[in-house]
Design an enzyme around this catalytic site. Structure first.
Site, mmCIF file in Angstrom:
data_model
loop_
_atom_site.group_PDB
_atom_site.id
_atom_site.type_symbol
_atom_site.label_atom_id
_atom_site.label_comp_id
_atom_site.label_asym_id
_atom_site.label_seq_id
_atom_site.Cartn_x
_atom_site.Cartn_y
_atom_site.Cartn_z
ATOM 1 N N GLU A 158 91.156 5.530 -53.606
ATOM 2 C CA GLU A 158 91.525 6.008 -55.031
ATOM 3 C C GLU A 158 90.895 4.971 -55.652
ATOM 4 O O GLU A 158 90.415 3.359 -55.297
ATOM 5 C CB GLU A 158 92.974 5.836 -55.528
ATOM 6 C CG GLU A 158 93.339 6.117 -57.219
ATOM 7 C CD GLU A 158 92.559 6.905 -57.629
ATOM 8 O OE1 GLU A 158 92.675 8.161 -57.100
ATOM 9 O OE2 GLU A 158 91.934 7.015 -58.660
ATOM 10 N N ARG A 164 104.759 14.593 -65.165
ATOM 11 C CA ARG A 164 103.597 13.733 -63.870
ATOM 12 C C ARG A 164 104.074 12.272 -63.654
ATOM 13 O O ARG A 164 104.047 12.451 -62.067
ATOM 14 C CB ARG A 164 102.361 13.682 -64.410
ATOM 15 C CG ARG A 164 101.286 14.849 -64.241
ATOM 16 C CD ARG A 164 100.494 14.892 -65.434
ATOM 17 N NE ARG A 164 100.551 15.896 -66.313
ATOM 18 C CZ ARG A 164 98.884 16.439 -65.618
ATOM 19 N NH1 ARG A 164 98.431 15.995 -64.277
ATOM 20 N NH2 ARG A 164 98.396 18.012 -65.815
ATOM 21 N N TYR A 194 108.344 22.068 -72.989
ATOM 22 C CA TYR A 194 109.264 22.664 -72.374
ATOM 23 C C TYR A 194 110.383 20.905 -71.834
ATOM 24 O O TYR A 194 109.567 19.764 -72.188
ATOM 25 C CB TYR A 194 108.992 23.265 -70.691
ATOM 26 C CG TYR A 194 107.603 21.736 -70.531
ATOM 27 C CD1 TYR A 194 107.601 21.521 -69.410
ATOM 28 C CD2 TYR A 194 106.683 22.935 -70.681
ATOM 29 C CE1 TYR A 194 106.545 20.603 -68.387
ATOM 30 C CE2 TYR A 194 105.408 22.616 -69.955
ATOM 31 C CZ TYR A 194 105.465 21.464 -69.082
ATOM 32 O OH TYR A 194 104.320 20.787 -68.335
ATOM 33 N N ASP A 245 91.448 20.564 -58.287
ATOM 34 C CA ASP A 245 90.478 20.676 -59.212
ATOM 35 C C ASP A 245 88.984 20.108 -58.462
ATOM 36 O O ASP A 245 88.055 20.965 -58.845
ATOM 37 C CB ASP A 245 90.870 19.186 -60.161
ATOM 38 C CG ASP A 245 91.975 20.143 -61.208
ATOM 39 O OD1 ASP A 245 92.991 21.093 -60.877
ATOM 40 O OD2 ASP A 245 91.834 19.364 -61.879
HETATM 41 C C1 LIG Z 1 96.226 20.025 -70.711
HETATM 42 C C2 LIG Z 1 97.215 20.613 -68.823
HETATM 43 C C3 LIG Z 1 98.353 20.819 -69.054
HETATM 44 C C4 LIG Z 1 98.374 21.259 -66.989
HETATM 45 N N1 LIG Z 1 99.667 21.751 -67.275
HETATM 46 C C5 LIG Z 1 100.143 21.953 -65.649
HETATM 47 C C6 LIG Z 1 101.178 22.508 -65.084
HETATM 48 O O1 LIG Z 1 102.448 23.128 -65.829
HETATM 49 N N2 LIG Z 1 101.082 22.801 -63.740
HETATM 50 C C7 LIG Z 1 100.175 22.968 -63.067
HETATM 51 O O2 LIG Z 1 100.233 23.159 -61.526
HETATM 52 N N3 LIG Z 1 99.370 22.303 -63.310
HETATM 53 C C8 LIG Z 1 99.569 22.031 -64.043
HETATM 54 N N4 LIG Z 1 98.041 21.338 -64.985
HETATM 55 C C9 LIG Z 1 96.073 21.138 -64.249
HETATM 56 C C10 LIG Z 1 96.890 19.614 -63.341
HETATM 57 O O3 LIG Z 1 96.993 18.803 -63.515
HETATM 58 C C11 LIG Z 1 95.229 20.049 -62.101
HETATM 59 O O4 LIG Z 1 96.010 20.309 -61.031
HETATM 60 C C12 LIG Z 1 96.084 18.611 -61.233
HETATM 61 O O5 LIG Z 1 96.699 17.047 -61.663
HETATM 62 C C13 LIG Z 1 94.944 18.331 -60.301
HETATM 63 O O6 LIG Z 1 95.200 17.559 -58.975
HETATM 64 P P1 LIG Z 1 93.220 16.370 -58.276
HETATM 65 O O7 LIG Z 1 94.548 15.536 -57.293
HETATM 66 O O8 LIG Z 1 93.681 17.712 -58.256
HETATM 67 O O9 LIG Z 1 93.174 15.990 -59.747
HETATM 68 P P2 LIG Z 1 93.314 14.607 -60.035
HETATM 69 O O10 LIG Z 1 94.344 14.478 -60.326
HETATM 70 O O11 LIG Z 1 91.836 14.739 -61.132
HETATM 71 O O12 LIG Z 1 93.050 13.763 -59.145
HETATM 72 C C14 LIG Z 1 91.612 13.312 -58.722
HETATM 73 C C15 LIG Z 1 92.653 11.257 -58.492
HETATM 74 O O13 LIG Z 1 90.668 11.352 -57.377
HETATM 75 C C16 LIG Z 1 90.281 9.815 -58.327
HETATM 76 N N5 LIG Z 1 89.244 9.720 -57.978
HETATM 77 C C17 LIG Z 1 88.024 10.344 -58.437
HETATM 78 N N6 LIG Z 1 86.709 10.460 -57.881
HETATM 79 C C18 LIG Z 1 86.385 9.514 -57.140
HETATM 80 C C19 LIG Z 1 86.271 8.685 -55.913
HETATM 81 N N7 LIG Z 1 84.268 8.974 -56.145
HETATM 82 N N8 LIG Z 1 86.381 8.493 -55.008
HETATM 83 C C20 LIG Z 1 87.921 7.856 -55.113
HETATM 84 N N9 LIG Z 1 89.020 8.410 -56.039
HETATM 85 C C21 LIG Z 1 88.032 8.883 -56.882
HETATM 86 C C22 LIG Z 1 90.460 10.017 -59.740
HETATM 87 O O14 LIG Z 1 90.430 8.416 -60.288
HETATM 88 C C23 LIG Z 1 92.246 10.882 -59.396
HETATM 89 O O15 LIG Z 1 93.262 9.853 -58.944
HETATM 90 C C24 LIG Z 1 97.780 21.211 -66.241
HETATM 91 C C25 LIG Z 1 96.299 20.567 -66.444
HETATM 92 C C26 LIG Z 1 96.161 20.563 -68.096
HETATM 93 C C27 LIG Z 1 95.142 19.507 -68.717
#
Ligand SMILES: Cc1cc2nc3c(=O)[nH]c(=O)nc-3n(C[C@H](O)[C@H](O)[C@H](O)COP(=O)(O)OP(=O)(O)OC[C@H]3O[C@@H](n4cnc5c(N)ncnc54)[C@H](O)[C@@H]3O)c2cc1C
Length: 402
Positions: free
Chosen positions: A32, A106, A215, A301
């Site tokens: 991370e 979250r 919510y 994502d």
């Molecule tokens: C307004 C809003 C509302 C939402 N509501 C919902 C909901 O109700 N329900 C739902 O299911 N989803 C919801 N989402 C979507 C959800 O927040 C994301 O899809 C989810 O957090 C994605 O998780 P992730 O781990 O893929 O990415 P992230 O949460 O972006 O995590 C990526 C991690 O990788 C780290 N990182 C980045 N680059 C590097 C690197 N090169 N090396 C090492 N670490 C790195 C970052 O620091 C971060 O900790 C919402 C999003 C938004 C914007």
């Protein structure tokens, strides 16, 4: 010797991937970039499709301690305040889909995933170590950290979020585009709000070129609020999370009903703070090769960023992780073939959810005749439109209620 998976990213997707891999006997090294694991304060809705996966990982008890279980999903007009449609959640969701529709802070979801991960002995968490690049030869992947360290593994999962650096090396398809939508977000203690403004249900407020969602989270003690408006990025918003100006938000909501304006205006009084996030997205995934190549795969994502209008981005990351677990467990197969199976089993569902989220954005923000048609069909069909069996049923197992 156990196989070793390298995971980039300690968000919900990265932690879920690490749990999935650990459950089938893989050693995990997670990297991370931040100096600590954290999730910004906001809420996550989790459909039964997501809750079911977490239950299958034995997380029912910790979930029960922190989630809220809203009774209804309600859709209201942001202009008049009138209800357009509603769908029963609560026990109805459990009866229909074998698991609850839950809402969660979250930070609570992140913490319970982290706690679960730390129960596995072969997990090495590396904070403050962003991954810079990778190379692959003869089934071995080598990552380079930003500090220049080289680490080898049998597979690499890039769960490094919407601006994934590793995706650029794998697919080279450029940064995600700004959607033209801005999300204002706030979290408040419900006890600090007048009773009339407290949330027990998930309520979506639909207005022209905007919508809001409220919510309960954290056992109902807190309320999550999101208002999404259309607009340009104010200033140079290169990063994700910004202080927001309440006046700007109130101006954008001019013409909305008094109940919604009342709620928005009460946030600072209730000790909350509005934050502003520009929303990015990509077109839906178009083939399995966009999710895996050789022994490198994308997850969450990084693979399929989506607008949050189906509230399933984190949900799809958790579903990805559950599928990754199944694929990594196929001991007779080469690792590249296991990741191919993961991608083949996930890309279409992710693409469908991405496409539906985009479509919801157009429907939620409709103006003119389209808005009139939307409101009419919502009034006539309500629950039929709001219920999404293809999504909530998913392909999960382990059905039980919270
Ligand atoms: C307004 C809003 C509302 C939402 N509501 C919902 C909901 O109700 N329900 C739902 O299911 N989803 C919801 N989402 C979507 C959800 O927040 C994301 O899809 C989810 O957090 C994605 O998780 P992730 O781990 O893929 O990415 P992230 O949460 O972006 O995590 C990526 C991690 O990788 C780290 N990182 C980045 N680059 C590097 C690197 N090169 N090396 C090492 N670490 C790195 C970052 O620091 C971060 O900790 C919402 C999003 C938004 C914007």
């Amino acid at each position: 010797m156990n196989k070793q998976v390298l995971i980039a990213g300690g968000g919900i997707g990265g932690l879920a991937a690490a749990i999935g891999a650990s459950r089938v006997g893989w050693d995990v090294r997670l990297f991370e970039q931040a100096s600590q694991f954290s999730e910004v304060g906001a809420g996550i809705q989790m459909g039964p499709n997501v809750v079911r996966r977490l239950q299958a990982w034995g997380l029912q008890k910790p979930l029960q301690q922190v989630v809220a279980l809203p009774g209804y999903l309600r859709v209201r007009s942001a202009m008049t305040g009138g209800e357009l449609g509603a769908m029963a959640l609560g026990s109805e969701a459990v009866n229909r889909y074998g698991a609850a529709y839950a809402t969660i802070h979250r930070a609570d979801l992140h913490q319970l995933l982290l706690d679960a991960l730390l129960t596995y002995p072969s997990v090495h968490l590396n904070l403050n170590q962003g991954l810079d690049s990778f190379s692959e030869a003869d089934g071995v992947v080598t990552v380079r950290t930003r500090a220049g360290k080289l680490i080898e593994g049998d597979a690499l999962i890039a769960a490094d979020g919407v601006r994934s650096q590793l995706r650029q090396q794998l697919l080279g398809d450029g940064p995600p585009r700004f959607s033209g939508h801005l999300a204002y977000r706030a979290l408040v203690h419900q006890a600090q709000l007048p009773k009339r403004l407290r949330a027990h249900d998930v309520t979506a407020w639909l207005g022209p070129r905007l919508h809001g969602v409220q919510y309960p989270v954290r056992r109902g003690e807190m309320q999550n609020l999101v208002v999404i408006i259309e607009g340009a990025i104010p200033g140079d918003m290169a990063t994700w999370d910004h202080e927001a100006n309440l006046d700007d938000l109130q101006r954008a909501l001019a013409g909305s009903c008094s109940e919604l304006l009342d709620l928005i205006g009460h946030v600072p009084e209730a000790g909350g703070e509005w934050r502003l996030w520009p929303l990015s997205a990509r077109m839906p995934v178009s083939s399995s090769s966009q999710m895996a190549h050789g022994v490198v795969a994308l997850l969450g994502d990084a693979a399929h960023p989506m607008l949050p209008y189906l509230a399933q981005g984190a949900g799809m990351a958790i579903e990805d992780a559950a599928e990754l677990q199944r694929a990594l467990a196929m001991d007779d197969l080469e690792v590249s073939l296991r990741l191919r199976r993961y991608a083949l089993n996930r890309w279409q569902r992710n693409a469908r959810v991405q496409a539906r989220s985009l479509r919801n954005g157009r429907i939620f923000h409709a103006t003119g005749v389209m808005r009139w048609g939307r409101d009419l069909s919502m009034r006539m069909l309500g629950e039929k439109l709001l219920d999404l069996p293809w999504l909530y049923r998913g392909d999960g197992s382990s059905a039980s209620s919270l």
